[in-house]
Design a protein around this motif. Sequence first.
Motif, mmCIF file in Angstrom:
data_model
loop_
_atom_site.group_PDB
_atom_site.id
_atom_site.type_symbol
_atom_site.label_atom_id
_atom_site.label_comp_id
_atom_site.label_asym_id
_atom_site.label_seq_id
_atom_site.Cartn_x
_atom_site.Cartn_y
_atom_site.Cartn_z
ATOM 1 N N VAL A 87 0.959 -1.000 -0.096
ATOM 2 C CA VAL A 87 0.042 0.190 -0.151
ATOM 3 C C VAL A 87 0.951 1.437 -0.008
ATOM 4 O O VAL A 87 0.459 2.450 0.297
ATOM 5 C CB VAL A 87 -0.876 0.106 1.149
ATOM 6 N N GLY A 88 2.165 0.995 -0.201
ATOM 7 C CA GLY A 88 3.187 2.232 -0.248
ATOM 8 C C GLY A 88 3.927 2.553 0.791
ATOM 9 O O GLY A 88 4.634 3.888 0.786
ATOM 10 N N LEU A 106 0.737 -6.435 -7.560
ATOM 11 C CA LEU A 106 -0.024 -7.317 -8.082
ATOM 12 C C LEU A 106 -1.350 -7.529 -7.612
ATOM 13 O O LEU A 106 -2.345 -7.705 -8.094
ATOM 14 C CB LEU A 106 0.459 -8.730 -8.581
ATOM 15 N N ASN A 107 -1.442 -7.368 -6.383
ATOM 16 C CA ASN A 107 -2.839 -7.574 -5.419
ATOM 17 C C ASN A 107 -3.791 -6.294 -5.805
ATOM 18 O O ASN A 107 -3.469 -5.171 -5.441
ATOM 19 C CB ASN A 107 -2.387 -7.583 -3.980
ATOM 20 N N PRO A 108 -4.774 -6.843 -6.316
ATOM 21 C CA PRO A 108 -5.706 -5.649 -6.547
ATOM 22 C C PRO A 108 -6.122 -4.579 -5.350
ATOM 23 O O PRO A 108 -6.230 -3.520 -5.525
ATOM 24 C CB PRO A 108 -7.133 -6.254 -7.201
ATOM 25 N N ALA A 109 -6.088 -5.161 -4.399
ATOM 26 C CA ALA A 109 -6.558 -4.616 -3.121
ATOM 27 C C ALA A 109 -5.360 -3.673 -2.459
ATOM 28 O O ALA A 109 -5.716 -2.385 -2.449
ATOM 29 C CB ALA A 109 -6.746 -5.364 -1.761
ATOM 30 N N SER A 110 -4.174 -4.171 -2.727
ATOM 31 C CA SER A 110 -3.089 -3.400 -2.474
ATOM 32 C C SER A 110 -3.124 -2.169 -3.464
ATOM 33 O O SER A 110 -2.973 -0.852 -2.993
ATOM 34 C CB SER A 110 -1.754 -4.187 -2.566
ATOM 35 N N TYR A 111 -3.537 -2.436 -4.649
ATOM 36 C CA TYR A 111 -3.168 -1.359 -5.537
ATOM 37 C C TYR A 111 -4.426 -0.217 -5.320
ATOM 38 O O TYR A 111 -4.092 0.890 -5.267
ATOM 39 C CB TYR A 111 -3.710 -2.040 -6.836
ATOM 40 N N GLU A 112 -5.448 -0.782 -4.952
ATOM 41 C CA GLU A 112 -6.557 0.133 -4.626
ATOM 42 C C GLU A 112 -6.241 1.143 -3.559
ATOM 43 O O GLU A 112 -6.339 2.122 -3.732
ATOM 44 C CB GLU A 112 -7.908 -0.948 -4.220
ATOM 45 N N TYR A 113 -5.633 0.510 -2.384
ATOM 46 C CA TYR A 113 -5.630 1.281 -1.278
ATOM 47 C C TYR A 113 -4.155 2.142 -1.619
ATOM 48 O O TYR A 113 -3.882 3.070 -1.164
ATOM 49 C CB TYR A 113 -5.117 0.452 -0.169
ATOM 50 N N LEU A 114 -3.267 1.510 -2.464
ATOM 51 C CA LEU A 114 -1.882 2.452 -3.038
ATOM 52 C C LEU A 114 -2.625 3.866 -3.508
ATOM 53 O O LEU A 114 -1.934 4.821 -3.305
ATOM 54 C CB LEU A 114 -1.029 1.689 -3.708
ATOM 55 N N CYS A 115 -3.583 3.602 -4.281
ATOM 56 C CA CYS A 115 -3.896 4.672 -5.258
ATOM 57 C C CYS A 115 -4.793 5.754 -4.148
ATOM 58 O O CYS A 115 -4.527 7.088 -4.165
ATOM 59 C CB CYS A 115 -5.112 4.293 -6.137
ATOM 60 N N GLN A 116 -5.365 5.087 -2.964
ATOM 61 C CA GLN A 116 -6.077 6.084 -2.184
ATOM 62 C C GLN A 116 -4.905 6.641 -1.177
ATOM 63 O O GLN A 116 -5.296 7.882 -0.948
ATOM 64 C CB GLN A 116 -7.085 5.176 -1.165
ATOM 65 N N ASN A 117 -3.923 6.151 -0.921
ATOM 66 C CA ASN A 117 -2.800 6.557 -0.046
ATOM 67 C C ASN A 117 -2.150 7.729 -0.734
ATOM 68 O O ASN A 117 -1.565 8.502 -0.339
ATOM 69 C CB ASN A 117 -1.888 5.504 0.408
ATOM 70 N N ILE A 118 -2.137 7.380 -2.068
ATOM 71 C CA ILE A 118 -1.264 8.589 -2.825
ATOM 72 C C ILE A 118 -2.183 9.709 -2.873
ATOM 73 O O ILE A 118 -1.727 10.741 -2.535
ATOM 74 C CB ILE A 118 -1.248 8.078 -4.488
#
Length: 964
Positions: A87-88, A106-118
Amino acid sequence: MYKNKTIKTVVNKLDNIDTQFRFFEMEVIAGEPNLVVEHVASWHESDCRFTFDFSRVYWNSRLHTEHDRIVQSLQPGEVLADVFAGVGPFAIPAAKKGCSVLANDLNPASYEYLCQNIKDNDVCRQRLVHYQHPLDLCRRFQNKAFDKPFPAYTGPKLSKTAQRKLGKQAKRGNVAEEPSPRKESSPRKAIDHFVMNLPDTAIQFLDAFRGAISTRAMQEAYAKMPMIHCHCFTRELEPDHAEKDIRQVCSSVLTLDVAADWLQRVEEKLGSPLEDEVTIRKVRSVAPGKEMYFIRCDSDNSLATTALNTVRTAVSPPESELKRWRRIFDANSKVVHGERFVNAIAPAGDLSKISKAQFAILFKVADTSKRGFVSWEDFTVFETLLKRPDADYWMAFQFFDVDNSGYIDFDEFKNVMSENIGTDAIPFDFDCDWVKLYLGKKNGTHVLGCKFSPHNEFTQLMKGLQGERLRQAFKYLDADQDGFIRAEEFKRIILEIAGHKLSDAVIDRLPTLCTLSPGQRISYSEVVAFHNVIREMDMVERIIREATAKSKDGRIDQSDFIDYASSSSRYSLFTPMEASIIFHFAGRGNGAQRLALIDFAQLLDPRWVAPHDAVKEKKAPAASALSAAAHSAYSFVQGGFAGAFGATIVYPIDLARGFILDTRSTVVGQVLYKNSIDCARKILLNEGFLGFYRGLGPQLISYNSLTTNGISKKGVAPEKAIKLTVNDLIRTRAMDPETGRIEIGWELIAGGSAGGCQVVQGEAAKAEGAVPRGAIHIIRQLGLLGLYRGASACLLRDIPFSAIYFPAYGHLKSDIFKEGYNGKQLSFLETLGAAGIAQCILTLTDVTLCSGMPAAYLTTPADREEGFRALFKGGPARVLRSSPQFAFTLLAYEQLKKLLPYPWDEKPRRMETALTSRPDEISKIRARNALKILLDVHGDFGRRAAASGDKLSLMTPKLYSRKE
Ligand SMILES: C[S@@+](CC[C@H](N)C(=O)[O-])C[C@H]1O[C@@H](n2cnc3c(N)ncnc32)[C@H](O)[C@@H]1O
């Protein structure tokens, strides 16, 4: 919870982390069943805010020191690629610090939260680009940064808190150096740091760096190599052992072939030890017996460079080939464009079946940076790929993966297939169950690609695709659904799927398959059986080669084939129907006959053309007798030279022996030479080196005596020439032209006749040279037979000798040294070995049995006393002299025949296929093989796409034309 009011939920970890995405199962044991964590900005995690669902993504608060440590080591303005970003926790603080970041998970959930954290941390998209990709990312990141550089760095954008914190840390001395922002005015194309925090498997991904910085332009951008921060686990507790263990794993990952000495090789290549460049440091103990370590590869000699070097080392084609390639590159301003590349990699002989346009498929793969040319570095990487055992699948994967995403989805698969098989081909139903099984039913959500080997799943799809196409094609053409298709329809299917693998002769005769079953039509079983034969062609060839080699007459029939196939593999590979198809196409319509290896050539060799009718026609007897005589004369001359060569080699031994015997017989009571060595020494001292060859000339060509004791007085050259020519002549006549076999009786006759003729010629010549009034005088006095008085003893010895010698030599070559087996040609030493062994055996036998010596010897009292050993008297001496002489003679004869064959000789019909191809063509053969999987889908794969663009437009026409 009662004491700390900020705690809202308490969970119990139910399992170890062993999922790909590194989160674990948990149960809520107190508080709200809400697992979304909001990590407020604090000194923990570098003042950043993180939100994530703990049950769906990886998070470990204990890693904050590690996160912090790495972020501290970055300088504002540097470019970081976080390959397993989660998540970054590395990516976001780094971006906040002023770095430009590429983050991936690769994990869609990590990606989703990474975007939110950005978003929450206000790290603009400009600075933090995020992806959701599997493996191969390291390389992709480098290409992305290079193709779409980050804008020039203009200065840090630190929050006030961050600035305060940095200041405090600097005062406390926590930071080794105040990070001095990198001042650059140009866009940033190169990545400075890679973070790879997936300790379970990150090391396995290291080889993605191999060949990453391939083009010259990229090498220029990477003036300084990226630093790779990689985490890993080890079970070794002792730091020394742990380091050794990790180094070993790294080296085995980065080594292309299994070479345990990788580190050493790289060190040799670099000219310096790796110790200083690779740092290995313990991070923490994760669990009992599980230590987390960190590997850092710095500076110019970093892993990326070494990986590149390893590729170059591993490619290591033969020197001459490498030089040839280098010349091609140097002549083309260091890069090679499409057509030249194709010309250089395509084996010339194959172009009739696989067109240049199809080889251009490989250009597209070699041109990794998609610039329309291949650099030397691209080429070395390409050659390395070709060496992979799964190169054909790998090439196919790269070809289908149009967007370079590292996976193939339904649309990509469908588009590439449709574009290449064209509209006039037998249609393929992409909506079928088979495709859905591989690519998922729900709108192509299932993609082919996985973390370790992206093309693994894809390889299975490709392997099965041909079968599925066959099934669909049959169904499509069997309009009345009666389970049969017509002969032309069968031909159409096979032409589409495997036309390039069959010779024109077989293609023409494809419709005749319908004669195998009643009704003149072809069933699905027959189509599948035929297809299996083509698919397993290499195995078919191997079986045929081995079975015919083992068969007594060099021929096999269907049941021999099946017998051999089932005895050489665990399960029977071919069905009786498949065997009858093989024999139907190899035989001339008669599937029941026994066939020689050469008969199968039309089936096994796609370039096979029927021998010209004129050659088949029998020559007029007079012409053939004349040509046979000319051929024999030619062989006679070659035999003469060979005999002279063999005699020259052993002449010094003869000379020394002659001298010793001469002096013993002439100087009574005085021994001039103690032994052969003493004699040789004295010859050398008195006459120099040439002294060893005194009198050689006459000995080679006539019977004029050299010595008085009768040793070595023959005209060796004509004698050997006669022997070799006669043996050759009879063997050639007796040989089965199709199998190359000679019956043992004929072998004995050929050898025996050679021995007989040698004696006849020798005795006649001896009379001519030794009797003062010559052979004519003897004939006048005693008649023709007078010449051969006393020859019977020689005949008794030389006929059996040669009768055994030549077949023994032939069989040693074929049965022991395997000459001709899968096209094998014997080396110089092997031929010499065969000739030498045959001669040793025969000389010993000759000494004991043929010369009649034993009986004579054993009659003397001394020999009777000596007993059995007397049989071998003089044997070793003869072995030492005659074995090398005749071995060298034969060797010279064979080499002469090879180098200067009789110019008007009919070429023996040989079967050359991929199995017997010459090693200097190996890289071209590899290139051809690499196309195999694509061409299995459709024989015209690649042709159509090329036709729709210009020249070699397969490799993205736009780029090509831009370059042009
Ligand atoms: C140990 S976590 C590290 C996450 C983050 N860097 C941190 O320190 O918290 C590893 C991450 O790699 C991701 N991952 C696993 N396999 C991957 C793959 N093949 N490609 C990309 N990411 C992957 C997982 O989803 C997980 O988020």
